[in-house]
Design an enzyme around this catalytic site. Structure first.
Site, PDB file in Angstrom:
ATOM      1  CG  HIS A 172      -0.339   0.252   2.528  1.00 25.83           C
ATOM      2  ND1 HIS A 172      -0.048  -0.758   3.424  1.00 25.83           N
ATOM      3  CD2 HIS A 172       0.046   1.402   3.129  1.00 25.83           C
ATOM      4  CE1 HIS A 172       0.483  -0.237   4.517  1.00 25.83           C
ATOM      5  NE2 HIS A 172       0.557   1.078   4.365  1.00 25.83           N
ATOM      6  CB  SER A 198       3.380   1.426   6.292  1.00 22.22           C
ATOM      7  OG  SER A 198       2.217   1.626   7.047  1.00 22.22           O
ATOM      8  CG  ASP A 205      -0.003  -4.125   2.727  1.00 26.81           C
ATOM      9  OD1 ASP A 205       0.212  -3.561   1.628  1.00 26.81           O
ATOM     10  OD2 ASP A 205      -0.142  -3.505   3.783  1.00 26.81           O
TER      11      ASP A 205
END
Length: 425
Positions: free
Chosen positions: A164, A271, A194
């Site tokens: 993402h 992230s 992901d």
């Protein structure tokens, strides 16, 4: 300012009235007074000079050595600055950051998106009423920017991050710890887990060490390094709070991951960064948080990251096996609810297992003979009691493999073989 040493108080500066000298030795008495007065004046000069020196260089030892030893008390000693040693902090976190920090990178992405808007001058409410819903509009292009973290898997420039972070990006820029910014080329992304891999053109880069995340236990130390909220090279610590958190528990039901939970602070921008153990080995990739919660961060186990990254590097994509069923954990409460619903043509006899609620037409499950209302009891001989366990059993095999599935249909046991298909085809 330091309190003047004893013997240099106000009484001493002014001087006490001397006792009357013996009239028999007037010349000798005046000579003594002159010598004592001169000594006092000289001492006061040295004190004020010493204090002035303290104001300019924080009281070096040289100025202190010039003070006359007039007090019986031990003087306050300032260490020699040239002898002082600055000892860097030493603990396992600092050691880990020193060793692994250079392998953590910042990833910036840009993508152009189109949006329809009113042409300039036509956004007046009166004009909107006149044209109504047929009012002309124009398509405009704007740039969306995103930022995240990543870490170097190999010295030749292969970097892993979250899918993402670079989803739909037109350009990717990787900034190394040493300040270099390099263009990144996306080798592949896998939205299901992901995970993504980015390649940069560089050599002899510092790379991380991976640990088998299967042996991870709650209570172990956890260290997160990343770039949260634009604050590069941020380090947070905590522990592994739990393992095996399902995607539904985390709130990302579309992912096929059993997450690691940690209370090491994770924020937007973390992230894709590494979650490390106390030896500096990567145990997970930070990926998710729960909004409005504290101490709840989640990471993808590094075993999953490494497996997916290897496929992305080799093939540019990952094929995930699937059956094509919608299912729910069976319990006495669910059984009662299903049997009470007259709109459902289902009748459940079991109190535990995994109830198939819907079968996708044309899916491997449909072709293999599974039907809504079936209760899955075992897969490949292993009992299953939750939808997560069914998903895990399917994820452990490859596309095209056959699974032996034991079910209960209308209270009668049956065994079916279902060949897995490719998710997304």
């Amino acid at each position: 300012m330091r309190t003047p040493p004893q013997g240099y108080g106000s009484d001493d500066v002014k001087g006490r009235p001397p006792e009357s000298p013996s009239p028999k030795f007037p010349v000798l008495s005046y000579l003594l007074v002159f010598l004592v007065g001169g000594a006092v004046a000289w001492g006061a000069t040295e004190v004020f000079s010493s204090h002035s020196q303290m104001g300019s260089d924080l009281g070096t030892s040289e100025s202190q050595e010039r003070l006359p030893a007039v007090s019986a008390e031990a003087p306050t000693v300032t260490p020699r600055t040239e002898e002082a040693q600055i000892v860097p902090p030493s603990n396992f976190v600092a050691d880990v950051v020193t060793r692994v920090g250079p392998a953590v990178v910042r990833i910036d992405s840009e993508r152009r998106v189109s949006a329809r808007s009113l042409p300039p001058g036509l956004d007046d409410p009166m004009l909107r009423q006149f044209f109504g819903f047929r009012m002309p509009d124009a398509e405009q292009e704007r740039v969306q920017q995103g930022s995240g973290s990543g870490f170097i898997l190999s010295s030749d420039g292969k970097i892993v991050t979250n899918a993402h972070v670079i989803d739909g990006a037109d350009s990717v820029t990787v900034t190394l710890r040493d300040g270099r910014s390099l263009e990144g080329r996306v080798l592949g992304t896998d939205p299901v887990t992901d995970v993504a891999v980015v390649q940069i053109e560089a050599e002899d880069l510092p790379a991380v060490r991976l640990r088998d995340s299967e042996g991870l236990q709650p209570g172990e130390w956890a260290i997160a390094i990343g770039n949260p909220l634009g604050l590069d090279n941020t380090v947070t610590t905590g522990i592994i709070s739990a393992i095996g958190r399902s995607s539904s528990e985390v709130g990302v039901a579309d992912k096929r991951v059993d997450f690691i939970q940690t209370d090491a602070a994770i924020n937007p921008g973390n992230s894709g960064g590494p979650l490390l153990d106390q030896d500096g080995q990567v145990v997970g990739m930070n990926t998710a948080i729960i909004q409005n919660a504290q101490g709840l961060g989640f990471a993808i186990p590094i075993n999953t990251v490494a497996r997916i990254a290897e496929e992305l590097i080799e093939n540019g994509r990952v094929d995930h096996p699937f059956l094509g069923i919608q299912m729910v954990d069976l319990s006495p409460q669910v059984k009662e609810q299903v049997n009470r619903d007259q709109s459902q043509a289902l009748r459940v006899e079991e109190d535990e297992g995994v109830l198939i609620v819907q079968v996708m037409p044309g899916s491997p499950a449909d072709e293999g003979g599974l039907r809504a209302g079936d209760v899955i009891r075992q897969i490949e001989g292993d009992s299953v009691t939750s939808a997560e366990e069914v998903q895990q059993a399917v994820s452990r095999v490859r596309v095209g493999d056959r699974l032996r599935i034991d079910i209960s249909r209308n209270g009668s046991p049956e065994t079916l073989e279902v060949q897995t298909g490719v998710l997304g085809d």
